[in-house]
Design a protein around this motif. Structure first.
Motif, PDB file in Angstrom:
ATOM      1  N   HIS A  94      16.843 -50.611  14.450  1.00  0.00           N
ATOM      2  CA  HIS A  94      16.166 -51.788  14.998  1.00  0.00           C
ATOM      3  C   HIS A  94      14.692 -51.777  14.637  1.00  0.00           C
ATOM      4  O   HIS A  94      14.017 -50.755  14.733  1.00  0.00           O
ATOM      5  CB  HIS A  94      16.300 -51.864  16.514  1.00  0.00           C
ATOM      6  N   LEU A  95      14.183 -52.948  14.230  1.00  0.00           N
ATOM      7  CA  LEU A  95      12.773 -53.141  13.923  1.00  0.00           C
ATOM      8  C   LEU A  95      12.186 -54.132  14.916  1.00  0.00           C
ATOM      9  O   LEU A  95      12.761 -55.206  15.150  1.00  0.00           O
ATOM     10  CB  LEU A  95      12.581 -53.718  12.514  1.00  0.00           C
ATOM     11  N   GLY A  96      11.040 -53.796  15.488  1.00  0.00           N
ATOM     12  CA  GLY A  96      10.398 -54.722  16.402  1.00  0.00           C
ATOM     13  C   GLY A  96       8.952 -54.354  16.645  1.00  0.00           C
ATOM     14  O   GLY A  96       8.520 -53.237  16.366  1.00  0.00           O
ATOM     15  N   ASP A  97       8.201 -55.308  17.193  1.00  0.00           N
ATOM     16  CA  ASP A  97       6.769 -55.100  17.411  1.00  0.00           C
ATOM     17  C   ASP A  97       6.438 -54.622  18.815  1.00  0.00           C
ATOM     18  O   ASP A  97       5.308 -54.218  19.075  1.00  0.00           O
ATOM     19  CB  ASP A  97       6.007 -56.416  17.165  1.00  0.00           C
ATOM     20  N   ASP A  98       7.408 -54.661  19.734  1.00  0.00           N
ATOM     21  CA  ASP A  98       7.109 -54.377  21.135  1.00  0.00           C
ATOM     22  C   ASP A  98       7.734 -53.050  21.562  1.00  0.00           C
ATOM     23  O   ASP A  98       8.960 -52.911  21.579  1.00  0.00           O
ATOM     24  CB  ASP A  98       7.663 -55.512  22.009  1.00  0.00           C
ATOM     25  N   VAL A 139      12.151 -48.619  14.297  1.00  0.00           N
ATOM     26  CA  VAL A 139      10.900 -48.738  13.552  1.00  0.00           C
ATOM     27  C   VAL A 139       9.977 -49.672  14.321  1.00  0.00           C
ATOM     28  O   VAL A 139      10.359 -50.807  14.641  1.00  0.00           O
ATOM     29  CB  VAL A 139      11.133 -49.309  12.134  1.00  0.00           C
ATOM     30  N   TRP A 140       8.794 -49.176  14.622  1.00  0.00           N
ATOM     31  CA  TRP A 140       7.776 -50.002  15.264  1.00  0.00           C
ATOM     32  C   TRP A 140       6.993 -50.727  14.176  1.00  0.00           C
ATOM     33  O   TRP A 140       6.330 -50.091  13.352  1.00  0.00           O
ATOM     34  CB  TRP A 140       6.845 -49.127  16.097  1.00  0.00           C
ATOM     35  N   VAL A 141       7.075 -52.052  14.161  1.00  0.00           N
ATOM     36  CA  VAL A 141       6.327 -52.859  13.199  1.00  0.00           C
ATOM     37  C   VAL A 141       5.003 -53.219  13.871  1.00  0.00           C
ATOM     38  O   VAL A 141       4.889 -54.192  14.620  1.00  0.00           O
ATOM     39  CB  VAL A 141       7.113 -54.113  12.789  1.00  0.00           C
ATOM     40  N   ASN A 142       4.000 -52.437  13.587  1.00  0.00           N
ATOM     41  CA  ASN A 142       2.715 -52.507  14.291  1.00  0.00           C
ATOM     42  C   ASN A 142       1.683 -53.246  13.435  1.00  0.00           C
ATOM     43  O   ASN A 142       0.749 -52.649  12.897  1.00  0.00           O
ATOM     44  CB  ASN A 142       2.244 -51.086  14.625  1.00  0.00           C
ATOM     45  N   ILE A 200       5.927 -43.820  26.656  1.00  0.00           N
ATOM     46  CA  ILE A 200       7.168 -44.173  25.972  1.00  0.00           C
ATOM     47  C   ILE A 200       7.345 -43.263  24.766  1.00  0.00           C
ATOM     48  O   ILE A 200       6.407 -43.029  24.010  1.00  0.00           O
ATOM     49  CB  ILE A 200       7.156 -45.656  25.521  1.00  0.00           C
ATOM     50  N   GLU A 201       8.556 -42.761  24.590  1.00  0.00           N
ATOM     51  CA  GLU A 201       8.832 -41.914  23.430  1.00  0.00           C
ATOM     52  C   GLU A 201       8.635 -42.714  22.154  1.00  0.00           C
ATOM     53  O   GLU A 201       9.111 -43.850  22.043  1.00  0.00           O
ATOM     54  CB  GLU A 201      10.270 -41.399  23.504  1.00  0.00           C
ATOM     55  N   PRO A 202       7.926 -42.180  21.166  1.00  0.00           N
ATOM     56  CA  PRO A 202       7.624 -42.939  19.942  1.00  0.00           C
ATOM     57  C   PRO A 202       8.864 -43.354  19.173  1.00  0.00           C
ATOM     58  O   PRO A 202       9.936 -42.747  19.290  1.00  0.00           O
ATOM     59  CB  PRO A 202       6.774 -41.963  19.122  1.00  0.00           C
ATOM     60  N   ALA A 203       8.698 -44.394  18.372  1.00  0.00           N
ATOM     61  CA  ALA A 203       9.754 -44.830  17.469  1.00  0.00           C
ATOM     62  C   ALA A 203       9.961 -43.781  16.384  1.00  0.00           C
ATOM     63  O   ALA A 203       9.125 -42.896  16.170  1.00  0.00           O
ATOM     64  CB  ALA A 203       9.375 -46.165  16.843  1.00  0.00           C
ATOM     65  N   ASP A 204      11.071 -43.891  15.685  1.00  0.00           N
ATOM     66  CA  ASP A 204      11.336 -42.955  14.598  1.00  0.00           C
ATOM     67  C   ASP A 204      10.341 -43.116  13.462  1.00  0.00           C
ATOM     68  O   ASP A 204      10.055 -42.171  12.733  1.00  0.00           O
ATOM     69  CB  ASP A 204      12.756 -43.163  14.064  1.00  0.00           C
TER      70      ASP A 204
END
Length: 228
Positions: free
Chosen positions: A180-184, A200-203, A213-217
């Motif tokens: 999953h990819l997302g900005d939030d 994946v955090w799309v920052n 919060i545990e970080p994204a991969d």
């Protein structure tokens, strides 16, 4: 980062602020609706500005929490109540929602998005997930996705896992083979991770990750940073 996509069959992707900037789209849509109100319901428009209309909509959402995740219903209901209050036909709300959604669909994707989605579509199942009420197939990106799920379809808005579970069930894919990819961090990354999906955090805004919060991969500022 290349290992991130190994074994992946399904990629779910958030829309607003992940694939296009959201704020200007909503601003334009609300302004379009207000101009329509000035003609269709001038007494209502004279009594309210954009800020008070938003406040009324929030109030209606607080009274109907079991329906508030359905943003199209919410906008229609709030317009219906206001139109009736000022002596107009309540069914005018349908026309107002149509005006809003036409403008809501006029999104401008970030420049990195279409090339990556074009490559991914041939390799993975692509499913969009959104709390919003954009009609994906009326945007420039509709043709890239195999399926679309929003909060109204799932019966709940993210971070509730319902939307993710619906996408997994539709694709027939186990969470461990989905990304999953997302900005939030709260609405996207945390619920996907809790189900066992890769994330994946799309920052794009260069924000700081919440400490609790545990970080994204993985973290990227654009889709172009992901492996092809």
């Amino acid at each position: 980062m290349r290992e991130l996509l190994e074994g992946i069959r399904l990629i779910t992707i958030d829309l607003d602020d992940t694939l296009w900037p959201c704020a200007p789209v909503i601003r334009h849509a609300e302004e379009s609706l207000y101009r329509w109100l000035e003609t269709a319901a001038p007494a209502l428009a004279a009594a309210h500005d954009l800020a008070s209309l938003r406040e009324h909509r929030r109030h209606v959402a607080s009274l109907r929490p079991h329906r508030a995740h359905d943003l199209t219903w919410l906008r229609r209901e709030h317009l219906r109540l206001l139109l009736s209050e000022y002596g107009y036909a309540a069914d005018l709300a349908d026309e107002g929602v149509h005006v809003f959604r036409q403008a809501r669909n006029r999104v401008e994707p970030f420049g990195d998005v279409a090339p990556v989605l074009g490559m991914w579509r041939a390799r993975y199942l692509l499913v969009s997930l959104t709390n919003g009420n954009v009609d994906l197939h009326r945007t420039p990106l509709g043709g890239f996705f195999h399926h679309h799920v929003d909060a109204a379809m799932a019966g709940a808005a993210k971070p509730d896992p319902a939307m993710f579970l619906r996408a997994l069930a539709h694709a027939g894919v186990e969470p461990g083979r989905a990304l999953h990819l997302g900005d939030d961090p709260v609405r996207d990354i945390a619920p996907a991770r809790s189900l066992g999906m890769r994330t994946v955090w799309v920052n794009r805004a260069n924000a700081e990750w919440p400490a609790d919060i545990e970080p994204a991969d993985s973290e990227v500022t654009s889709l172009g940073e992901l492996p092809g």
